[in-house]
Design a protein around this motif. Structure first.
Motif, PDB file in Angstrom:
ATOM      1  N   GLU A  61       0.609  -1.050   0.080  1.00  0.00           N
ATOM      2  CA  GLU A  61       0.130  -0.258   0.146  1.00  0.00           C
ATOM      3  C   GLU A  61       0.650   0.937  -0.039  1.00  0.00           C
ATOM      4  O   GLU A  61       1.335   1.535   1.017  1.00  0.00           O
ATOM      5  N   GLN A  62       0.824   1.690  -1.043  1.00  0.00           N
ATOM      6  CA  GLN A  62       1.500   2.961  -0.991  1.00  0.00           C
ATOM      7  C   GLN A  62       0.194   4.421  -1.387  1.00  0.00           C
ATOM      8  O   GLN A  62      -0.850   4.524  -2.515  1.00  0.00           O
ATOM      9  N   LYS A  63       0.864   5.391  -0.980  1.00  0.00           N
ATOM     10  CA  LYS A  63       0.515   6.657  -1.372  1.00  0.00           C
ATOM     11  C   LYS A  63       1.383   7.969  -1.525  1.00  0.00           C
ATOM     12  O   LYS A  63       2.390   8.163  -1.108  1.00  0.00           O
ATOM     13  N   TRP A 111      -8.209   7.652  -5.532  1.00  0.00           N
ATOM     14  CA  TRP A 111      -7.914   8.463  -5.958  1.00  0.00           C
ATOM     15  C   TRP A 111      -8.723  10.499  -4.775  1.00  0.00           C
ATOM     16  O   TRP A 111      -9.849   9.341  -4.715  1.00  0.00           O
ATOM     17  N   THR A 112      -7.892  10.785  -4.487  1.00  0.00           N
ATOM     18  CA  THR A 112      -9.218  11.916  -3.155  1.00  0.00           C
ATOM     19  C   THR A 112      -9.307  12.782  -4.031  1.00  0.00           C
ATOM     20  O   THR A 112      -8.819  13.216  -4.897  1.00  0.00           O
ATOM     21  N   HIS A 129     -13.068   9.788  -2.088  1.00  0.00           N
ATOM     22  CA  HIS A 129     -12.596   9.211  -2.522  1.00  0.00           C
ATOM     23  C   HIS A 129     -13.869   8.232  -3.652  1.00  0.00           C
ATOM     24  O   HIS A 129     -14.619   8.337  -3.820  1.00  0.00           O
ATOM     25  N   GLN A 188     -12.086   5.289  -7.000  1.00  0.00           N
ATOM     26  CA  GLN A 188     -11.443   4.352  -6.743  1.00  0.00           C
ATOM     27  C   GLN A 188     -11.695   2.666  -8.083  1.00  0.00           C
ATOM     28  O   GLN A 188     -13.381   3.210  -8.445  1.00  0.00           O
ATOM     29  N   TRP A 246      -4.390  13.495  -4.386  1.00  0.00           N
ATOM     30  CA  TRP A 246      -3.655  12.197  -3.373  1.00  0.00           C
ATOM     31  C   TRP A 246      -4.329  10.918  -4.872  1.00  0.00           C
ATOM     32  O   TRP A 246      -5.063  10.982  -5.219  1.00  0.00           O
ATOM     33  N   ARG A 281      -3.519   6.560  -4.333  1.00  0.00           N
ATOM     34  CA  ARG A 281      -3.193   5.208  -3.456  1.00  0.00           C
ATOM     35  C   ARG A 281      -3.395   4.088  -4.565  1.00  0.00           C
ATOM     36  O   ARG A 281      -4.225   3.588  -4.990  1.00  0.00           O
ATOM     37  N   ARG A 328      -3.085  -0.262  -3.527  1.00  0.00           N
ATOM     38  CA  ARG A 328      -2.777  -1.538  -2.910  1.00  0.00           C
ATOM     39  C   ARG A 328      -3.017  -2.235  -3.628  1.00  0.00           C
ATOM     40  O   ARG A 328      -3.972  -2.544  -4.111  1.00  0.00           O
TER      41      ARG A 328
END
Length: 438
Positions: free
Chosen positions: A176-178, A220-221, A235, A237, A271, A273, A275
């Motif tokens: 999990e990376q953001k 995405w935010t 969000h 996704q 942002w 993310r 995962r």
């Protein structure tokens, strides 16, 4: 102890427009060489290799292997060595500036290459200190009182008088990376450009874990809470699934691009993310010397996954065997990305003659005298296979004789004849088409 310091010049990556993986992902990549990996000053990756360099054939062979396995081939990795982490980092800084390291280490190293001395350079320069050795010769007590404990502690580590300890990187169990987008993304192309960096990190994690991904989520935010008076979710996704475990980022990139192209952003995104939802052990890819086993092009399951992402899962179906004695109920259609039911095992030996394609409803055949016809008169090849089933359930039981027949226009077909019995009002047999062979 022996240390290796690594650095990927950000200016080189920017010049070639190559997104660098996150520092954390680069650390995961380095774990294949040694379990002792740490970032220092957010600038360089440090590897302590004294316990494992012999396994790589020595220091020189290890340095060559690091260069060969560079996770960013378009950006050459800068490398330097040293007896301590601070010496290796100082030599790396000099290498990045195009300077030759001094003969005497660590005393001859320039003072600006020591992180702990940078905030005191002006004062130390007035005292006539230009190198690490000049500061090391100052009285310990006065040095600590004037500049604090950090500078003296760093010199102790550099000269091997204190242990060289760090917070070693650990490989997480779940990826999990953001990351923050460089600019607000208003469409799929902007999201995909930044997602490439996260996919590069995912590939490093999968290889380190020796796993393949089966499902992942890109989220995405949204930068706005309301738009035209309508409240927005925080969000959005998309989820991508694969039929088989994969480490192929090019394939995952295509799937993500297809899904994002069909998704409308409710508002600009700030942002991103990524995962992993589901992974499986990675068996690797087998290779063959036979030319027929090395055909170019997409694999079948990759084509199915890409079409499912583009057209929708319900538009790409596959036939699935079902455990049922009635031939017309032995096959069902479901989205191609769905897994087979656990109870559906390999077919029995008696099922080997069943065709791969069953009609949803049997087709009543025309007759040419006593011969059934389907794109021409049919010639029976194999049969009969007698079936009497369905008597335990509701409705009329199946009392049939099945044949494999040859059609002039359709090739091999699977047909059956209703056998006369008390269940039917007419004794005249009727012929039906049940399935087709490839």
């Amino acid at each position: 102890m022996h240390w290796i310091a690594l650095r990927w010049p950000p200016e080189a990556a920017a010049a070639k427009e190559v997104p660098l993986p996150s520092p954390e992902a680069l650390g995961w990549w380095a774990l294949q060489f040694t379990p002792r990996v740490a970032w220092i000053d957010g600038e360089a990756l440090l590897l302590e290799v004294s316990a494992c360099e012999r396994l790589w054939g020595g220091r020189l062979a290890l340095m060559r292997e690091i260069a060969r396995l560079n996770p960013v081939p378009d950006v050459p990795v800068q490398r330097a060595q040293g007896a301590t982490s601070l010496v290796a980092l100082a030599r790396l800084r000099m290498f990045a500036r195009g300077e030759q390291p001094p003969q005497e280490l660590p005393s001859g190293l320039p003072l600006e290459t020591l992180s702990a001395a940078r905030e005191h350079l002006a004062v130390l320069s007035h005292l006539g200190c230009r190198s690490w050795g000049d500061v090391e010769k100052l009285p310990r007590g006065g040095l600590v009182r004037r500049f604090g404990k950090a500078l003296r502690a760093a010199l102790d580590v550099a000269y091997g008088l204190a242990p060289d300890s760090h917070d070693w990187l650990q490989l997480p169990d779940v990826f999990e990376q953001k990351l923050e987008l460089p600019a607000l993304a208003e469409g799929a192309p902007q999201l995909m450009w930044s997602a490439n960096r996260l996919l590069a990190a995912l590939q490093i994690w999968l290889r380190a874990r020796q796993r393949g991904v089966l499902a992942l989520e890109l989220q995405w935010t949204l930068d706005l809470k309301r738009l035209d008076g309508v409240a927005l979710p925080p969000h959005q996704q998309v989820t991508v699934r694969t039929a088989e475990p994969t480490q192929d980022m090019a394939h995952l990139r295509r799937l993500l691009s297809e899904r994002l192209a069909l998704t409308a952003l409710a508002a600009p995104a700030s942002w991103l993310r990524l995962r992993s939802i589901e992974t499986a052990p990675w068996a690797g890819a087998s290779t063959s010397f036979l030319p027929e086993d090395n055909r170019k092009g997409d694999k079948l399951h990759e084509l199915v996954e890409r079409l499912s992402a583009r057209l929708g899962p319900q538009q790409v179906l596959r036939a699935v065997a079902r455990a049922d004695h009635r031939p017309e109920c032995r096959q069902a259609w479901q989205p191609a990305l769905h897994k087979l039911p656990a109870e559906a095992g390999p077919p029995e030996a008696a099922d080997a003659i069943y065709p791969p394609w069953l009609l949803r409803e049997p087709l009543l055949l025309d007759m040419d005298g006593e011969r059934p016809c389907y794109q021409g008169p049919l010639r029976k090849l194999i049969g009969p296979q007698r079936v009497e089933t369905g008597w335990w359930g509701e409705g009329q039981p199946a009392v049939r004789d099945y044949y494999i027949a040859q059609s002039p226009g359709a090739g091999l077909v699977w047909i059956y004849r209703e056998r006369p019995s008390s269940c039917f009002t007419s004794d005249t047999p009727r012929w039906y088409l049940q399935g087709l062979y490839a």
